[in-house]
Design an enzyme around this catalytic site. Structure first.
Site, PDB file in Angstrom:
ATOM      1  N   GLU A  42     -34.132   6.660  -6.734  1.00 21.95           N
ATOM      2  CA  GLU A  42     -35.542   5.940  -6.880  1.00 21.95           C
ATOM      3  C   GLU A  42     -36.955   6.781  -6.462  1.00 21.95           C
ATOM      4  O   GLU A  42     -36.774   7.331  -7.684  1.00 21.95           O
ATOM      5  CB  GLU A  42     -35.779   6.307  -4.903  1.00 21.95           C
ATOM      6  CG  GLU A  42     -34.747   6.160  -3.795  1.00 21.95           C
ATOM      7  CD  GLU A  42     -35.145   5.949  -2.162  1.00 21.95           C
ATOM      8  OE1 GLU A  42     -35.418   7.070  -2.333  1.00 21.95           O
ATOM      9  OE2 GLU A  42     -33.421   5.832  -1.879  1.00 21.95           O
ATOM     10  N   THR A  54     -31.178  14.306 -16.431  1.00 15.35           N
ATOM     11  CA  THR A  54     -32.383  14.519 -17.777  1.00 15.35           C
ATOM     12  C   THR A  54     -30.603  15.611 -18.064  1.00 15.35           C
ATOM     13  O   THR A  54     -30.271  16.233 -17.514  1.00 15.35           O
ATOM     14  CB  THR A  54     -33.831  15.225 -17.443  1.00 15.35           C
ATOM     15  OG1 THR A  54     -33.454  16.065 -16.427  1.00 15.35           O
ATOM     16  CG2 THR A  54     -34.289  13.823 -16.462  1.00 15.35           C
ATOM     17  N   ILE A  71     -32.461   0.499 -12.513  1.00 13.55           N
ATOM     18  CA  ILE A  71     -31.196  -0.002 -12.116  1.00 13.55           C
ATOM     19  C   ILE A  71     -30.223  -0.215 -13.778  1.00 13.55           C
ATOM     20  O   ILE A  71     -30.649  -1.659 -13.654  1.00 13.55           O
ATOM     21  CB  ILE A  71     -31.079  -0.494 -11.318  1.00 13.55           C
ATOM     22  CG1 ILE A  71     -30.970   0.038  -9.630  1.00 13.55           C
ATOM     23  CG2 ILE A  71     -29.668  -0.922 -11.123  1.00 13.55           C
ATOM     24  CD1 ILE A  71     -30.697   1.396  -9.093  1.00 13.55           C
ATOM     25  N   GLY A 121     -26.316   2.065  -7.623  1.00 18.58           N
ATOM     26  CA  GLY A 121     -27.825   2.412  -7.171  1.00 18.58           C
ATOM     27  C   GLY A 121     -28.048   3.985  -6.885  1.00 18.58           C
ATOM     28  O   GLY A 121     -28.095   4.040  -5.306  1.00 18.58           O
ATOM     29  N   LEU A 122     -29.017   5.105  -7.248  1.00 19.95           N
ATOM     30  CA  LEU A 122     -28.507   6.105  -6.526  1.00 19.95           C
ATOM     31  C   LEU A 122     -30.433   6.589  -6.806  1.00 19.95           C
ATOM     32  O   LEU A 122     -31.028   7.120  -5.246  1.00 19.95           O
ATOM     33  CB  LEU A 122     -28.167   7.028  -7.283  1.00 19.95           C
ATOM     34  CG  LEU A 122     -28.195   8.557  -6.969  1.00 19.95           C
ATOM     35  CD1 LEU A 122     -27.885   8.968  -5.529  1.00 19.95           C
ATOM     36  CD2 LEU A 122     -27.616   9.582  -8.047  1.00 19.95           C
ATOM     37  N   SER A 145     -34.804  13.099 -10.099  1.00 24.01           N
ATOM     38  CA  SER A 145     -33.675  14.424 -10.358  1.00 24.01           C
ATOM     39  C   SER A 145     -32.873  14.875  -8.660  1.00 24.01           C
ATOM     40  O   SER A 145     -32.365  15.517  -8.438  1.00 24.01           O
ATOM     41  CB  SER A 145     -34.322  16.029 -11.348  1.00 24.01           C
ATOM     42  OG  SER A 145     -34.673  14.708 -12.342  1.00 24.01           O
ATOM     43  N   GLU A 152     -28.390   9.425 -16.013  1.00 20.69           N
ATOM     44  CA  GLU A 152     -27.418  10.193 -15.638  1.00 20.69           C
ATOM     45  C   GLU A 152     -27.527  11.399 -15.714  1.00 20.69           C
ATOM     46  O   GLU A 152     -26.774  12.432 -15.795  1.00 20.69           O
ATOM     47  CB  GLU A 152     -26.302   9.790 -15.890  1.00 20.69           C
ATOM     48  CG  GLU A 152     -26.330   8.548 -15.637  1.00 20.69           C
ATOM     49  CD  GLU A 152     -24.352   7.311 -15.584  1.00 20.69           C
ATOM     50  OE1 GLU A 152     -23.631   8.839 -15.302  1.00 20.69           O
ATOM     51  OE2 GLU A 152     -24.131   6.765 -15.956  1.00 20.69           O
TER      52      GLU A 152
END
Length: 384
Positions: A130, A370, A160, A127-128, A135, A368
């Site tokens: 939001e 763009t 996620i 979970g990174l 980016s 992961e």
């Protein structure tokens, strides 16, 4: 190691490829179309991958894993993606979710969480991102406030992968709102049954429909202090180091999707007859096939070299990981599009898997980081 070792796979790697391909063809491929049509997690594929230790092969042996190297992990993901991109996200996301722990966690945290994943008892998500921090990861709003010997987590995470299937989540949160941007984030492990942790509705997606994608919501979720990954304030650095390694696996996924598309296109053009001969005999078709194969092999070599660098932890991994992911995903989009074209009307209908592969390929250019962000990463490395 000689310079040439980068460009070869060992006998063990090729034996692994054959073993994974057999499982993928026998146990994964038969469920791929249904997983896509029904937007259903491919449980049969997960069971088959667990039974053969292909679900999280990257986990070291000391945590009950098989200790596969980075290239071996890429080969597993590639061979599964050749028949089902959604299923290939099982080993890929297990690596993504656990890589922060492998890179930075204490041995106690590693033992507690890597072991059940290695045994096939749990999956791990990451979970990174939001809503307003895609980016621009340092712009995240999710916060964790110190409370006694633990933390209180509030906020949300978007897009996620395998949310709702995974038992554990590596979650990045701001722990020092007044601290330096990017140096004020901490990584935590969240459990699926933590009070106050809920999920959004599954996203309705263009592709990878067999892999659920959902939002995570945190409403006063209490996180014990022994669930920190690494040191407080180091979370974003750990997250970005993680992506250096796992972007290589997305490149492998893209290579697998492209290989599957080329395989189907080759079989079709050799059988399909027009004007009294197989369309494979027409030079225009042959040129398309040659270009597809050339791009595919270039992508594969880039991924394998990046995987070797990931295994060694080379200083230039950031460039090579970004380059492999970027090139391979662009190539996969081009190759799957051309494969649909070669099948003509048959490529556009769901009777053949090409339209699914084309839809699945698109996400490899987006998640992961763009491909525009990958180019920024590469440029920054060049200009250092």
């Amino acid at each position: 190691m000689s310079d040439f070792d980068l460009f070869t796979t060992s006998d063990d790697h090729e034996e692994l490829r054959a073993a994974v391909r057999a499982v993928a063809d026998d146990k994964v491929a038969p469920h791929a179309a249904a997983a896509d049509a029904e937007s259903a997690f491919p449980q049969a594929a997960y069971d088959a991958l667990r039974a053969t230790d292909f679900h999280a092969a990257h986990i070291p042996e000391e945590y009950d894993g098989v200790g596969a190297d980075a290239l071996a992990t890429c080969i597993i993901i590639e061979e599964v993606a050749r028949v089902c991109a959604s299923s290939s996200l099982i080993p890929a996301v297990n690596k993504l979710g656990t890589m922060p722990l492998i890179l930075a966690a204490s041995d106690d945290v590693k033992r507690r969480y890597l072991t059940p994943v290695a045994r096939g008892e749990a999956m791990f998500s990451y979970g990174l991102s939001e809503r307003e921090a895609g980016s621009d990861t340092a712009n995240m709003r999710t916060q964790a406030v110190a409370d006694g010997d633990g933390w209180i987590l509030n906020g949300q995470k978007s897009w996620i992968t395998n949310a709702g299937i995974s038992r554990y989540y590596t979650v990045m949160a701001v722990t020092d709102p007044d601290g330096p941007r990017g140096g004020n984030v901490t990584a935590f492990v969240v459990h699926d049954d933590d009070e106050g942790f809920t999920l959004g509705e599954p996203e309705r997606k263009l592709g990878i429909k067999g892999s659920p994608t959902r939002e995570l919501f945190f409403d006063d979720v209490r996180i014990p202090g022994d669930r920190i990954v690494g040191e407080a304030g180091q979370g974003l650095k750990i997250a970005l180091r993680t992506l250096d390694h796992t972007r290589v696996t997305i490149g492998a996924q893209a290579v697998g999707i492209a290989q599957g598309a080329l395989d189907h296109a080759l079989a079709y053009v050799k059988e399909r007859k027009q004007f009294g001969k197989a369309i494979a005999e027409f030079q225009g078709v042959q040129f398309m096939l040659a270009d597809m194969a050339m791009k595919l092999e270039t992508a594969r070599q880039m991924v394998y070299v990046a995987a070797a660098k990931s295994e060694r932890g080379d200083d230039d991994l950031s460039f090579f990981g970004a380059a492999a992911k970027c090139y391979a995903s662009d190539a996969a989009m081009e190759i799957t599009t051309d494969a649909v074209q070669l099948l003509g009307g048959a490529g556009y209908v769901k009777d053949f898997p090409l339209e699914r592969m084309m839809r699945d390929a698109k996400i490899t250019q987006i998640y992961e980081g763009t491909n525009q962000i990958q180019r920024l990463v590469m440029a920054r490395q060049l200009l250092k």
